[in-house]
Write a protein that holds these residues in place. Structure first.
Motif: not given
Length: 154
Positions: A3-24
């Motif tokens: 999923y880490e590699d897939l995420l990099l591919s999705l970001i480079s193809n503008q299909m996903a963006v980094i979404s800041p997570g909740k700090i617990y």
């Protein structure tokens, strides 16, 4: 593919963006792992990228929408029976060994089997009966292995 590699591919193809997570804060949920970080949530601690449900839902949504597909690296006869080689030109032809056919006397497959296969394929018209020793000549005393006409034909 992780999923880490897939995420990099999705970001480079503008299909996903980094979404800041909740700090617990303390009294963490059961699933919380302070040693794991998620790249999809901006390296926020709590879970790994491989266990990120939000990323998995995002990937599934892209698949359902038809924007993301996973194809095999090997040729797939159902999807693309002929490989695309960029045109009809031949660049080189190599020959390693002679591809001459064997003389019929060196073939160990019975002539009857070859003859019947050629009949099934429509290369030779049907003749004779299954109980005949020679399918070319009904009621002949010789068999397929000694018939000179079959030898010439094959």
């Amino acid at each position: 593919m992780t999923y880490e590699d897939l995420l990099l591919s999705l970001i480079s193809n503008q299909m996903a963006v980094i979404s800041p997570g909740k700090i617990y804060q303390p009294h963490f949920p059961k699933w919380y792992n302070p040693d794991a970080t998620c790249a999809y949530h901006g390296k926020t601690p709590g879970h790994s990228t491989e266990r990120c449900l939000a990323l998995k839902y995002k990937v599934q949504h892209l698949i359902d929408a038809g924007w993301l597909t996973f194809q095999e690296d090997q040729p797939n006869v159902k999807m693309n029976p002929l490989a695309n080689h960029g045109g009809g030109a031949v660049n080189a032809v190599e020959s390693g060994r002679s591809c001459r056919s064997k003389p019929l006397k060196d073939v160990t497959t019975p002539r009857r089997f070859i003859y019947e296969a050629l009949q099934k394929g429509g290369v030779i018209p049907h003749g004779g009966h299954g109980e005949d020793s020679c399918l070319m000549h009904s009621g002949a005393l010789h068999n397929m292995e000694t018939c000179l006409i079959v030898e010439d034909l094959l």
